[in-house]
Design an enzyme around this catalytic site. Structure first.
Site, PDB file in Angstrom:
ATOM      1  N   CYS A  16       0.830  -1.190   0.000  1.00 55.81           N
ATOM      2  CA  CYS A  16       0.000   0.000   0.000  1.00 55.81           C
ATOM      3  C   CYS A  16       0.868   1.245   0.000  1.00 55.81           C
ATOM      4  CB  CYS A  16      -1.003  -0.019   1.147  1.00 55.81           C
ATOM      5  SG  CYS A  16      -0.244  -0.038   2.745  1.00 55.81           S
ATOM      6  N   CYS A  17       0.206   2.382  -0.009  1.00 50.60           N
ATOM      7  CA  CYS A  17       0.851   3.689  -0.114  1.00 50.60           C
ATOM      8  C   CYS A  17       2.033   3.778   0.832  1.00 50.60           C
ATOM      9  CB  CYS A  17      -0.165   4.772   0.208  1.00 50.60           C
ATOM     10  SG  CYS A  17       0.515   6.415   0.406  1.00 50.60           S
ATOM     11  N   PRO A  18       3.187   4.253   0.431  1.00 55.42           N
ATOM     12  CA  PRO A  18       3.517   4.846  -0.867  1.00 55.42           C
ATOM     13  C   PRO A  18       4.218   3.864  -1.801  1.00 55.42           C
ATOM     14  CG  PRO A  18       5.279   5.336   0.644  1.00 55.42           C
ATOM     15  CD  PRO A  18       4.322   4.401   1.366  1.00 55.42           C
ATOM     16  N   MET A  19       4.190   2.571  -1.485  1.00 55.15           N
ATOM     17  CA  MET A  19       5.057   1.649  -2.210  1.00 55.15           C
ATOM     18  C   MET A  19       4.722   1.476  -3.702  1.00 55.15           C
ATOM     19  SD  MET A  19       7.264   1.402  -0.088  1.00 55.15           S
ATOM     20  CE  MET A  19       8.456   0.295  -0.822  1.00 55.15           C
TER      21      MET A  19
END
Lengths: 82, 164
Positions: A16-19
Protein backbone atom coordinates in the site's frame (compact mmCIF):
# COMPACT_ATOMS: atom_id res chain seq x y z
CA UNK A 1 -7.99 -3.30 -26.34
CA UNK A 2 -4.34 -2.84 -25.59
CA UNK A 3 -2.62 -1.49 -28.65
CA UNK A 4 0.81 -1.27 -27.05
CA UNK A 5 3.31 -3.89 -26.06
CA UNK A 6 4.07 -4.27 -22.40
CA UNK A 7 7.81 -4.14 -21.79
CA UNK A 8 7.67 -4.75 -18.07
CA UNK A 9 5.08 -5.92 -15.59
CA UNK A 10 5.26 -4.86 -11.96
CA UNK A 11 3.25 -6.87 -9.48
CA UNK A 12 2.70 -4.48 -6.60
CA UNK A 13 -0.23 -6.38 -5.11
CA UNK A 14 -0.30 -6.41 -1.35
CA UNK A 15 1.66 -3.19 -1.07
CA UNK A 16 0.00 0.00 0.00
CA UNK A 17 0.85 3.69 -0.11
CA UNK A 18 3.52 4.85 -0.87
CA UNK A 19 5.06 1.65 -2.21
CA UNK A 20 3.21 1.32 -5.56
CA UNK A 21 4.54 4.67 -6.78
CA UNK A 22 7.95 4.09 -5.17
CA UNK A 23 8.23 0.69 -6.87
CA UNK A 24 7.01 2.13 -10.17
CA UNK A 25 9.64 4.87 -9.98
CA UNK A 26 12.39 2.33 -9.29
CA UNK A 27 11.14 0.02 -12.07
CA UNK A 28 11.02 2.84 -14.62
CA UNK A 29 14.61 3.81 -13.85
CA UNK A 30 15.83 0.75 -15.70
CA UNK A 31 13.61 1.32 -18.72
CA UNK A 32 14.04 3.33 -21.90
CA UNK A 33 11.85 6.24 -22.98
CA UNK A 34 8.77 5.05 -24.82
CA UNK A 35 8.65 1.68 -23.09
CA UNK A 36 5.46 0.60 -21.38
CA UNK A 37 5.06 -0.68 -17.84
CA UNK A 38 2.06 -2.50 -16.45
CA UNK A 39 1.54 -1.94 -12.74
CA UNK A 40 -0.74 -4.43 -11.03
CA UNK A 41 -2.04 -3.28 -7.67
CA UNK A 42 -4.86 -3.93 -5.25
CA UNK A 43 -4.36 -0.66 -3.43
CA UNK A 44 -7.43 1.48 -4.22
CA UNK A 45 -5.50 4.70 -3.58
CA UNK A 46 -3.11 3.87 -6.42
CA UNK A 47 -5.92 4.31 -8.93
CA UNK A 48 -5.87 7.98 -8.06
CA UNK A 49 -2.22 8.34 -7.03
CA UNK A 50 -0.40 6.67 -9.91
CA UNK A 51 -1.98 8.87 -12.63
CA UNK A 52 -1.05 11.92 -10.53
CA UNK A 53 2.43 10.48 -10.08
CA UNK A 54 2.75 9.93 -13.85
CA UNK A 55 1.76 13.50 -14.60
CA UNK A 56 4.13 14.90 -11.98
CA UNK A 57 7.07 12.89 -13.26
CA UNK A 58 6.52 13.53 -16.96
CA UNK A 59 5.38 10.03 -17.83
CA UNK A 60 2.28 9.16 -19.83
CA UNK A 61 -0.79 7.40 -18.48
CA UNK A 62 -2.13 5.02 -21.11
CA UNK A 63 -4.92 3.22 -19.33
CA UNK A 64 -6.40 2.21 -16.01
CA UNK A 65 -8.24 -1.11 -15.95
CA UNK A 66 -10.14 -2.30 -12.93
CA UNK A 67 -11.43 -5.79 -12.37
CA UNK A 68 -12.81 -6.77 -9.01
CA UNK A 69 -10.15 -5.73 -6.54
CA UNK A 70 -7.26 -5.67 -9.00
CA UNK A 71 -6.25 -2.50 -10.76
CA UNK A 72 -3.94 -2.48 -13.76
CA UNK A 73 -2.31 0.76 -14.68
CA UNK A 74 -0.40 1.19 -17.94
CA UNK A 75 2.22 3.88 -18.20
CA UNK A 76 4.57 4.88 -20.96
CA UNK A 77 7.93 6.19 -19.89
CA UNK A 78 8.37 9.79 -20.96
CA UNK A 79 5.92 12.23 -22.48
CA UNK A 80 3.56 11.78 -25.42
CA UNK A 81 4.72 8.98 -27.67
CA UNK A 82 6.82 8.05 -30.61
CA UNK B 1 12.48 9.99 -15.85
CA UNK B 2 12.21 12.40 -18.75
CA UNK B 3 14.48 15.39 -18.98
CA UNK B 4 11.37 17.53 -18.86
CA UNK B 5 10.85 16.44 -15.28
CA UNK B 6 8.60 19.00 -13.72
CA UNK B 7 9.34 18.21 -10.13
CA UNK B 8 12.72 19.63 -9.39
CA UNK B 9 11.22 21.45 -6.42
CA UNK B 10 13.04 20.29 -3.30
CA UNK B 11 11.40 18.92 -0.18
CA UNK B 12 12.97 19.43 3.24
CA UNK B 13 11.89 17.63 6.37
CA UNK B 14 13.10 18.32 9.91
CA UNK B 15 12.65 15.15 11.90
CA UNK B 16 12.79 16.28 15.51
CA UNK B 17 10.78 13.37 16.96
CA UNK B 18 12.22 9.96 17.66
CA UNK B 19 8.96 8.00 17.71
CA UNK B 20 8.13 5.31 15.20
CA UNK B 21 4.79 6.78 14.14
CA UNK B 22 6.22 10.22 13.47
CA UNK B 23 9.29 8.83 11.72
CA UNK B 24 6.95 6.74 9.53
CA UNK B 25 5.06 9.88 8.50
CA UNK B 26 8.35 11.55 7.57
CA UNK B 27 9.54 8.58 5.52
CA UNK B 28 6.22 8.03 3.71
CA UNK B 29 6.37 11.64 2.55
CA UNK B 30 10.10 11.47 1.81
CA UNK B 31 9.89 8.31 -0.32
CA UNK B 32 6.77 9.52 -2.13
CA UNK B 33 8.38 12.85 -2.97
CA UNK B 34 11.58 11.12 -4.09
CA UNK B 35 9.55 8.77 -6.30
CA UNK B 36 8.12 11.89 -7.95
CA UNK B 37 11.62 13.07 -8.76
CA UNK B 38 11.77 15.73 -6.09
CA UNK B 39 15.12 16.10 -4.29
CA UNK B 40 14.49 15.29 -0.62
CA UNK B 41 16.59 16.18 2.42
CA UNK B 42 15.81 15.07 5.95
CA UNK B 43 17.50 16.95 8.76
CA UNK B 44 17.59 14.72 11.85
CA UNK B 45 17.72 16.66 15.05
CA UNK B 46 17.36 15.92 18.74
CA UNK B 47 15.22 12.81 19.39
CA UNK B 48 14.96 12.28 15.64
CA UNK B 49 18.63 11.29 15.56
CA UNK B 50 17.63 7.88 16.94
CA UNK B 51 16.03 6.96 13.61
CA UNK B 52 19.38 6.91 11.80
CA UNK B 53 21.52 5.59 14.66
CA UNK B 54 23.37 2.35 14.17
CA UNK B 55 22.22 -0.55 16.29
CA UNK B 56 24.25 -1.23 19.44
CA UNK B 57 26.57 0.85 21.60
CA UNK B 58 24.48 1.56 24.66
CA UNK B 59 27.00 3.76 26.42
CA UNK B 60 27.90 6.87 24.49
CA UNK B 61 29.11 10.29 25.56
CA UNK B 62 31.97 11.73 27.52
CA UNK B 63 30.36 12.62 30.85
CA UNK B 64 27.84 10.96 33.16
CA UNK B 65 24.93 13.12 32.05
CA UNK B 66 25.46 12.32 28.38
CA UNK B 67 25.93 8.63 29.18
CA UNK B 68 22.77 8.54 31.26
CA UNK B 69 20.81 10.30 28.52
CA UNK B 70 22.09 7.92 25.85
CA UNK B 71 21.30 4.83 27.93
CA UNK B 72 17.77 6.05 28.67
CA UNK B 73 17.27 7.24 25.11
CA UNK B 74 18.70 4.11 23.46
CA UNK B 75 17.09 3.50 20.09
CA UNK B 76 17.58 2.88 16.38
CA UNK B 77 15.37 2.20 13.35
CA UNK B 78 14.19 -1.13 14.77
CA UNK B 79 13.73 0.15 18.28
CA UNK B 80 11.55 3.22 18.38
CA UNK B 81 8.64 3.94 20.71
CA UNK B 82 5.20 5.27 19.79
CA UNK B 83 4.05 8.80 20.61
CA UNK B 84 0.75 7.35 21.87
CA UNK B 85 -0.20 3.94 23.25
CA UNK B 86 3.38 2.83 23.67
CA UNK B 87 2.39 0.52 26.56
CA UNK B 88 5.99 -0.38 27.46
CA UNK B 89 6.77 -1.51 23.94
CA UNK B 90 3.58 -3.50 23.32
CA UNK B 91 2.20 -0.71 21.15
CA UNK B 92 5.12 -0.69 18.69
CA UNK B 93 5.17 -4.52 18.58
CA UNK B 94 1.47 -4.62 17.71
CA UNK B 95 1.79 -1.81 15.18
CA UNK B 96 4.71 -3.57 13.49
CA UNK B 97 2.62 -6.73 13.15
CA UNK B 98 -0.29 -4.75 11.74
CA UNK B 99 2.04 -2.95 9.31
CA UNK B 100 3.66 -6.16 8.17
CA UNK B 101 0.22 -7.67 7.47
CA UNK B 102 -0.60 -4.72 5.23
CA UNK B 103 2.90 -4.82 3.78
CA UNK B 104 3.83 -1.37 4.92
CA UNK B 105 7.63 -1.32 5.03
CA UNK B 106 9.23 -1.23 8.46
CA UNK B 107 11.53 1.62 9.40
CA UNK B 108 14.73 -0.14 8.35
CA UNK B 109 13.21 -0.88 4.93
CA UNK B 110 11.97 2.69 4.61
CA UNK B 111 15.49 3.96 5.28
CA UNK B 112 16.93 1.62 2.64
CA UNK B 113 14.26 2.58 0.08
CA UNK B 114 14.71 6.28 0.78
CA UNK B 115 18.48 6.01 0.38
CA UNK B 116 18.04 4.09 -2.90
CA UNK B 117 15.81 6.91 -4.16
CA UNK B 118 18.48 9.47 -3.31
CA UNK B 119 16.93 10.94 -0.16
CA UNK B 120 19.65 12.72 1.80
CA UNK B 121 19.99 12.22 5.56
CA UNK B 122 21.66 15.02 7.50
CA UNK B 123 22.39 14.61 11.22
CA UNK B 124 22.28 17.86 13.21
CA UNK B 125 25.63 18.86 14.59
CA UNK B 126 24.36 20.74 17.64
CA UNK B 127 22.18 17.91 18.96
CA UNK B 128 25.04 15.47 18.44
CA UNK B 129 27.41 17.66 20.43
CA UNK B 130 24.94 18.11 23.28
CA UNK B 131 24.24 14.38 23.46
CA UNK B 132 27.87 13.38 23.01
CA UNK B 133 27.28 11.47 19.75
CA UNK B 134 29.87 10.94 17.05
CA UNK B 135 29.29 10.71 13.32
CA UNK B 136 30.31 7.04 13.50
CA UNK B 137 27.22 6.42 15.62
CA UNK B 138 25.05 6.93 12.53
CA UNK B 139 24.23 4.83 9.48
CA UNK B 140 26.69 4.93 6.60
CA UNK B 141 23.92 6.23 4.31
CA UNK B 142 24.07 9.62 6.02
CA UNK B 143 25.44 12.76 4.42
CA UNK B 144 27.71 15.24 6.16
CA UNK B 145 26.87 16.41 9.68
CA UNK B 146 25.46 19.89 9.25
CA UNK B 147 24.31 22.86 11.30
CA UNK B 148 21.23 25.07 11.24
CA UNK B 149 22.69 27.44 8.64
CA UNK B 150 23.32 24.61 6.18
CA UNK B 151 19.83 23.27 6.82
CA UNK B 152 18.35 26.71 6.12
CA UNK B 153 20.37 27.09 2.95
CA UNK B 154 18.65 23.93 1.66
CA UNK B 155 15.24 24.75 3.17
CA UNK B 156 15.00 28.25 1.79
CA UNK B 157 14.80 26.90 -1.76
CA UNK B 158 12.33 24.15 -0.86
CA UNK B 159 8.69 24.27 -1.81
CA UNK B 160 7.73 21.84 0.92
CA UNK B 161 9.29 22.14 4.35
CA UNK B 162 7.98 20.03 7.20
CA UNK B 163 8.80 19.86 10.90
CA UNK B 164 7.87 16.51 12.38
Amino acid sequence: MTQYTIDKSLDARGWCCPMPSVKTALALEGMADGQVIEVITDDPVSKRDLPVWAEATGNTLLAVEETDSTIKIYLRKGEAQA
Amino acid sequence: MSDKTLNKKPVTIVLFSGELDKAMAAFVIATSAASMGMPVSIFFTFWGLNVIKKQGGLIKGSNWMQRMLNIMNYGHARKLALSKMNMLGMGPAMLKTMMAKKRVPDMAEFIKTAAALGVKFYPCEMSMTVMGLKKEDFLDEREAVIGAVSYLSIAKDSQVNLFI
